[in-house]
Write an enzyme that holds these catalytic residues in place. Structure first.
Site, short mmCIF file in Angstrom:
data_model
loop_
_atom_site.label_atom_id
_atom_site.label_comp_id
_atom_site.label_asym_id
_atom_site.label_seq_id
_atom_site.Cartn_x
_atom_site.Cartn_y
_atom_site.Cartn_z
N ARG A 29 0.91 -0.90 0.12
CA ARG A 29 0.18 0.01 -0.04
C ARG A 29 0.78 1.23 -0.01
NH1 ARG A 29 -4.95 -1.61 0.53
NH2 ARG A 29 -5.26 -3.72 1.50
N ASP A 30 0.56 2.33 -0.82
CA ASP A 30 1.25 3.56 -0.95
C ASP A 30 1.05 4.17 0.52
OD1 ASP A 30 1.78 6.28 -1.58
OD2 ASP A 30 2.20 5.67 -3.48
N ILE A 31 2.17 4.86 1.01
CA ILE A 31 1.96 5.64 2.31
C ILE A 31 1.10 7.15 2.19
CG2 ILE A 31 3.70 4.61 3.30
CD1 ILE A 31 5.49 7.23 2.90
N ASN A 87 5.49 5.98 -13.78
CA ASN A 87 6.11 7.43 -14.15
C ASN A 87 7.61 7.11 -14.52
OD1 ASN A 87 3.54 8.62 -13.34
ND2 ASN A 87 4.33 8.67 -11.47
N VAL A 96 10.87 7.78 -6.55
CA VAL A 96 11.91 6.89 -5.90
C VAL A 96 12.21 6.30 -7.21
CG1 VAL A 96 11.95 4.55 -4.66
CG2 VAL A 96 10.36 6.59 -4.01
N HIS A 100 8.01 1.02 -10.53
CA HIS A 100 6.99 1.00 -9.74
C HIS A 100 5.71 1.22 -10.58
CE1 HIS A 100 8.33 4.90 -8.42
NE2 HIS A 100 6.65 5.21 -8.09
N HIS A 102 1.89 1.88 -10.37
CA HIS A 102 0.90 2.43 -9.40
C HIS A 102 -0.45 1.65 -9.81
CE1 HIS A 102 2.74 5.97 -7.54
NE2 HIS A 102 3.40 5.78 -8.74
#
Length: 121
Positions: A29-31, A87, A96, A100, A102
């Site tokens: 899970r994204d923070i 991205n 980062v 990755h 999303h």
């Protein structure tokens, strides 16, 4: 490539809310969620940006999308729809430098996906 936040998550040096893991990838899970469901699907292999994906990484990148679809089905939002975004570079919003994917879901999403920052440009 230098160690990133995601490398530290893979190595369990910092905690994350992990929802999926296999030999190739990890999803958590994204923070800073941008939707009711906002997961990050990452490869365990460190690749900084899309520009750094090599020919031998094609199956790995496909695997990230397979994991996204699997999670969408298992979590019950596949039929309603979801968005996947990867991205590339600072101007895209990549913060980062470890590729990755999303995975965003749980609300209607418009197009184009403008943000305040993009409107100012």
């Amino acid at each position: 490539m230098s160690e990133t936040l995601f490398t530290k998550i893979i190595n369990r040096e910092i905690p994350a809310d992990i929802v999926y893991e296999d030999d190739i990838s990890l999803a958590f899970r994204d923070i800073n969620p941008q939707a009711p469901v906002h997961l990050l699907v990452i490869p365990k292999k460190a690749i900084a940006t899309i520009n750094d994906i090599g020919e031998d990484d094609r199956e790995l990148v496909g695997h990230l999308y397979w994991v996204a679809g699997k999670l969408a089905k298992e979590m019950g939002f596949a039929e309603d729809g979801y968005r996947t975004v990867m991205n590339c570079g600072e101007n895209s919003g990549q913060t980062v430098f470890h590729i990755h994917l999303h995975l965003l879901a749980g609300k209607p999403m418009g197009w184009p996906p403008y943000t305040d920052r993009m409107k100012q440009a």
